[in-house]
Each structure stands twice: as structure tokens, then as C-alpha cells.
Design an enzyme around this catalytic site. Structure first.
Site, PDB file in Angstrom:
ATOM      1  N   ASN A  12      42.238 -20.394 -13.412  1.00 24.73           N
ATOM      2  CA  ASN A  12      42.834 -20.947 -12.194  1.00 24.73           C
ATOM      3  C   ASN A  12      43.382 -19.757 -11.406  1.00 24.73           C
ATOM      4  O   ASN A  12      44.430 -19.225 -11.736  1.00 24.73           O
ATOM      5  CB  ASN A  12      43.962 -21.922 -12.583  1.00 24.73           C
ATOM      6  CG  ASN A  12      44.757 -22.395 -11.377  1.00 24.73           C
ATOM      7  OD1 ASN A  12      44.353 -22.188 -10.231  1.00 24.73           O
ATOM      8  ND2 ASN A  12      45.892 -23.020 -11.637  1.00 24.73           N
ATOM      9  N   TRP A  13      42.634 -19.368 -10.397  1.00 26.81           N
ATOM     10  CA  TRP A  13      43.023 -18.153  -9.649  1.00 26.81           C
ATOM     11  C   TRP A  13      44.231 -18.386  -8.748  1.00 26.81           C
ATOM     12  O   TRP A  13      44.820 -17.449  -8.245  1.00 26.81           O
ATOM     13  CB  TRP A  13      41.844 -17.667  -8.793  1.00 26.81           C
ATOM     14  CG  TRP A  13      40.693 -17.137  -9.574  1.00 26.81           C
ATOM     15  CD1 TRP A  13      40.542 -17.103 -10.942  1.00 26.81           C
ATOM     16  CD2 TRP A  13      39.490 -16.543  -9.032  1.00 26.81           C
ATOM     17  NE1 TRP A  13      39.343 -16.538 -11.272  1.00 26.81           N
ATOM     18  CE2 TRP A  13      38.673 -16.187 -10.117  1.00 26.81           C
ATOM     19  CE3 TRP A  13      39.030 -16.310  -7.739  1.00 26.81           C
ATOM     20  CZ2 TRP A  13      37.433 -15.584  -9.962  1.00 26.81           C
ATOM     21  CZ3 TRP A  13      37.794 -15.711  -7.569  1.00 26.81           C
ATOM     22  CH2 TRP A  13      37.001 -15.349  -8.671  1.00 26.81           C
ATOM     23  N   LYS A  14      44.555 -19.645  -8.522  1.00 27.37           N
ATOM     24  CA  LYS A  14      45.666 -19.997  -7.619  1.00 27.37           C
ATOM     25  C   LYS A  14      45.436 -19.352  -6.247  1.00 27.37           C
ATOM     26  O   LYS A  14      44.293 -19.176  -5.836  1.00 27.37           O
ATOM     27  CB  LYS A  14      47.001 -19.607  -8.238  1.00 27.37           C
ATOM     28  CG  LYS A  14      47.149 -20.147  -9.672  1.00 27.37           C
ATOM     29  CD  LYS A  14      48.538 -20.081 -10.218  1.00 27.37           C
ATOM     30  CE  LYS A  14      48.556 -20.682 -11.616  1.00 27.37           C
ATOM     31  NZ  LYS A  14      49.878 -20.766 -12.200  1.00 27.37           N
TER      32      LYS A  14
ATOM     33  N   HIS B 130      47.834 -30.209 -10.474  1.00 31.01           N
ATOM     34  CA  HIS B 130      48.510 -29.057 -11.073  1.00 31.01           C
ATOM     35  C   HIS B 130      50.010 -29.162 -10.796  1.00 31.01           C
ATOM     36  O   HIS B 130      50.416 -29.642  -9.734  1.00 31.01           O
ATOM     37  CB  HIS B 130      47.948 -27.752 -10.483  1.00 31.01           C
ATOM     38  CG  HIS B 130      48.438 -26.544 -11.226  1.00 31.01           C
ATOM     39  ND1 HIS B 130      49.672 -25.983 -10.973  1.00 31.01           N
ATOM     40  CD2 HIS B 130      47.880 -25.809 -12.217  1.00 31.01           C
ATOM     41  CE1 HIS B 130      49.834 -24.951 -11.791  1.00 31.01           C
ATOM     42  NE2 HIS B 130      48.770 -24.826 -12.558  1.00 31.01           N
TER      43      HIS B 130
ATOM     44  N   GLU C 266      52.106 -27.108  -9.868  1.00 30.79           N
ATOM     45  CA  GLU C 266      52.543 -26.464  -8.620  1.00 30.79           C
ATOM     46  C   GLU C 266      52.286 -27.380  -7.419  1.00 30.79           C
ATOM     47  O   GLU C 266      53.038 -27.373  -6.456  1.00 30.79           O
ATOM     48  CB  GLU C 266      51.836 -25.106  -8.459  1.00 30.79           C
ATOM     49  CG  GLU C 266      52.427 -24.072  -9.416  1.00 30.79           C
ATOM     50  CD  GLU C 266      51.458 -22.997  -9.869  1.00 30.79           C
ATOM     51  OE1 GLU C 266      50.395 -22.831  -9.250  1.00 30.79           O
ATOM     52  OE2 GLU C 266      51.773 -22.326 -10.880  1.00 30.79           O
TER      53      GLU C 266
ATOM     54  N   GLU D 100      49.841 -28.750 -19.609  1.00 26.13           N
ATOM     55  CA  GLU D 100      50.509 -27.528 -19.165  1.00 26.13           C
ATOM     56  C   GLU D 100      52.013 -27.752 -19.064  1.00 26.13           C
ATOM     57  O   GLU D 100      52.510 -28.245 -18.047  1.00 26.13           O
ATOM     58  CB  GLU D 100      49.976 -27.118 -17.785  1.00 26.13           C
ATOM     59  CG  GLU D 100      48.509 -26.799 -17.772  1.00 26.13           C
ATOM     60  CD  GLU D 100      48.168 -25.799 -16.675  1.00 26.13           C
ATOM     61  OE1 GLU D 100      47.595 -24.759 -16.990  1.00 26.13           O
ATOM     62  OE2 GLU D 100      48.505 -26.060 -15.500  1.00 26.13           O
TER      63      GLU D 100
ATOM     64  N   GLY E  13      53.213 -19.188 -16.124  1.00 24.52           N
ATOM     65  CA  GLY E  13      53.558 -17.946 -15.440  1.00 24.52           C
ATOM     66  C   GLY E  13      54.846 -17.313 -15.933  1.00 24.52           C
ATOM     67  O   GLY E  13      55.381 -16.405 -15.310  1.00 24.52           O
TER      68      GLY E  13
ATOM     69  N   SER F 111      50.676 -19.468 -19.815  1.00 24.31           N
ATOM     70  CA  SER F 111      50.763 -18.127 -20.398  1.00 24.31           C
ATOM     71  C   SER F 111      49.754 -17.885 -21.526  1.00 24.31           C
ATOM     72  O   SER F 111      50.073 -17.247 -22.530  1.00 24.31           O
ATOM     73  CB  SER F 111      52.187 -17.836 -20.879  1.00 24.31           C
ATOM     74  OG  SER F 111      53.090 -17.890 -19.783  1.00 24.31           O
TER      75      SER F 111
ATOM     76  N   GLY G 252      45.966 -19.058 -15.778  1.00 25.25           N
ATOM     77  CA  GLY G 252      46.301 -18.492 -14.476  1.00 25.25           C
ATOM     78  C   GLY G 252      46.215 -16.973 -14.514  1.00 25.25           C
ATOM     79  O   GLY G 252      45.140 -16.380 -14.382  1.00 25.25           O
ATOM     80  N   GLY G 253      47.356 -16.348 -14.731  1.00 25.40           N
ATOM     81  CA  GLY G 253      47.486 -14.886 -14.657  1.00 25.40           C
ATOM     82  C   GLY G 253      46.362 -14.100 -15.326  1.00 25.40           C
ATOM     83  O   GLY G 253      45.767 -13.206 -14.714  1.00 25.40           O
TER      84      GLY G 253
HETATM   85  P1  PGA Z   1      49.489 -19.008 -16.347  1.00 26.81           P
HETATM   86  O1  PGA Z   1      49.108 -20.279 -15.440  1.00 26.81           O
HETATM   87  O2  PGA Z   1      48.346 -18.790 -17.296  1.00 26.81           O
HETATM   88  O3  PGA Z   1      49.679 -17.879 -15.389  1.00 26.81           O
HETATM   89  O4  PGA Z   1      50.748 -19.359 -17.078  1.00 26.81           O
HETATM   90  C1  PGA Z   1      48.481 -21.411 -15.980  1.00 26.81           C
HETATM   91  C2  PGA Z   1      48.256 -22.449 -14.915  1.00 26.81           C
HETATM   92  O5  PGA Z   1      49.126 -22.627 -14.052  1.00 26.81           O
HETATM   93  O6  PGA Z   1      47.199 -23.127 -14.872  1.00 26.81           O
END
Ligand code: PGA
Length: 247
Positions: free
Chosen positions: A9-11, A94, A96, A166, A172, A211, A232-233
Site C-alpha cells: 500500500n504505497w499510500k 483503510h 486512514e 490492521e 506506521g 509495521s 505500507g512503509g
Molecule cells: P505500515 O502500513 O506497514 O507502514 O505500518 C500498513 C498499512 O497502513 O496498510
């Protein structure tokens, strides 16, 4: 047998130029063919990334969509537009989006139905906050998200859905849920699907997200009910993403 699925997930990261660099970095390395690898990229990069992925097994995903096909929804992107770009997956709900863009279980439900109706596979995110976990409410919250999010979705459709557990406090933050806790919740989600849909629960893929890094993926993937990761990251570096897929 559930095929493992690792989705990046590149966000809101990567211009087209950055996106192509990242995808070319991933493409240039050997990927485990028994694992489904997906990159969920910003709308602006979808077309170029799609072209770059041609001839590979890497799947293309978006990070959000509206449920209507068209209309007066300034700034939104519709399932028809994603279909035209041959997007196969779309992250829906998600945390967010729930937190910053007022998405609710009701809008999540509309989006899931619309995605399925257009042949787009939803990656549906659920998860509790730290306060909810500390108040022993994690299961109740997640169950509620699943039941409401999946309202009126048919048995045939359900198999095209991927669920991502999640925990919000792990996203994050560098704090991963322990592999046992993550597995316990994924198992609980599967049981909830069982209550709604019966034995199909065994075919549904459930990812853990929060994470996930090359150094903890293996332990997570060894667990009985974790079928993949939403990352994500660590999905923003080609070498790390490749290590995740090749766990
Ligand atoms: P993260 O994000 O791996 O940076 O914790 C995961 C996500 O939000 O899908």
C-alpha cells in the site's frame, strides 16, 4: 489451500517517475511465484505502472474508489475508471480513510458491493484502536466492522474479497502486533465469516497489516490464519518488497 497474498500500500507516495523506478526495481528481481504480489498505487500512477507490469505476475491495485459509476462527486474516482485501467484489486476502508475522510461501515459496504459488481477485488481493512484494545473491545469492534461492512454480500462474491486485519496502533508506528495476537484476531475474523457464510470461511484470505517488515514477515506467515500482509512503509523500497514476497 489459500494462496498467500502480499500487497504493498504505497499510500500518498510516489510520483509517476518514482513509481516506475520502484516497479522496475521490483520487476528486476526474482519473485516467488506461489505468492500473489500486488502493488496498490496512487491513481495518477496507475496507467504507467500497469504498462510497466505487463508480462509480469505482479497485480495492480488502487487504494480507494467511490461506489457510484459517475456523477457529481468532485474529486472522486469511480469503479468504471479503475476497470478501464485494468485494476484488479482496490483497498477499501483503510483506517486512514475511516479516520481522516469520514468513511463508515456503511460507505465501506457500498464500496465493497460496487467493487464486486465491477469485477474489482476488494481488500477490506478492519482493525481496532489502542484504546479499544486496552478496553478489551478489540474483538467486538472488528466483528462489528466485518458484519456491517459485509452486509448483503452474497456467498459467491465473498470469495473475491481479501480481508486485512490492521490494528490501528500498529500502522506506521513500528509496533507490530505479536504474531500470536495477530493470528488470534485473524482466526476470530475467520470464525465471524463462518457465522455469516459457513465453510467458505476456509477459502477467505486474511492478511495482517501494521509495521510488517522483512524481519517479521516469516513469523507472521507461519501462523495458521494469516494468509498475507498489507504493507505500507516497507513496500516503498523495492528490495524490501521483494523480500516480503519471498518470505
Ligand atoms: P505500515 O502500513 O506497514 O507502514 O505500518 C500498513 C498499512 O497502513 O496498510
Amino acid at each position: 489451500m489459500r494462496t498467500p497474498i502480499i500487497a504493498g500500500n504505497w499510500k500518498m507516495n510516489n510520483t509517476i517517475k518514482d513509481a516506475l523506478e520502484l516497479v522496475n526495481g521490483i520487476k528486476s528481481q526474482e519473485l516467488n511465484k506461489d505468492v500473489e504480489a500486488v502493488v496498490c498505487v496512487p491513481f495518477t500512477a496507475i496507467r504507467d505502472v500497469k504498462e510497466a507490469l505487463d508480462g509480469t505476475n505482479i497485480k495492480l491495485g488502487a487504494q480507494n474508489m467511490h461506489w457510484e459509476e459517475n456523477g457529481a462527486y468532485t474529486g472522486e474516482v469511480s469503479p468504471l475508471m479503475l476497470k478501464e485501467l485494468e485494476v484488479e484489486y482496490c483497498i477499501i476502508g483503510h483506517s486512514e480513510r475511516r479516520q481522516y475522510f469520514n468513511e463508515t461501515d456503511d460507505t465501506v459496504n457500498k464500496k465493497i458491493k460496487s467493487a464486486l459488481a465491477h469485477g474489482i477485488k476488494p481488500i477490506v481493512c478492519v482493525g481496532e484502536t489502542l484504546e479499544e484494545r486496552e478496553a478489551q473491545k478489540a474483538e467486538e469492534v472488528v466483528k462489528n466492522q466485518v458484519v456491517k461492512g459485509f452486509k448483503d454480500i452474497s456467498e459467491e462474491d465473498i470469495e473475491n474479497i481479501v480481508i486485512a486485519y490492521e490494528p490501528i496502533w500498529a500502522i506506521g508506528t513500528g509496533k507490530t502486533a505479536s504474531s500470536d495476537d495477530a493470528n488470534a484476531m485473524c482466526k476470530f475474523i475467520r470464525e465471524t465469516i463462518g457465522e455469516l457464510y459457513g465453510d467458505i470461511k476456509e477459502n477467505i484470505r486474511i492478511q495482517y497489516g501494521g509495521s510488517v517488515k522483512p524481519n517479521n514477515i516469516k513469523e507472521l506467515m507461519e501462523k495458521s490464519d494469516i494468509d498475507g500482509a498489507l504493507v505500507g512503509g516497507a513496500s516503498l523500497k523495492s528490495d524490501d518488497f521483494v523480500k516480503l514476497v519471498n518470505y
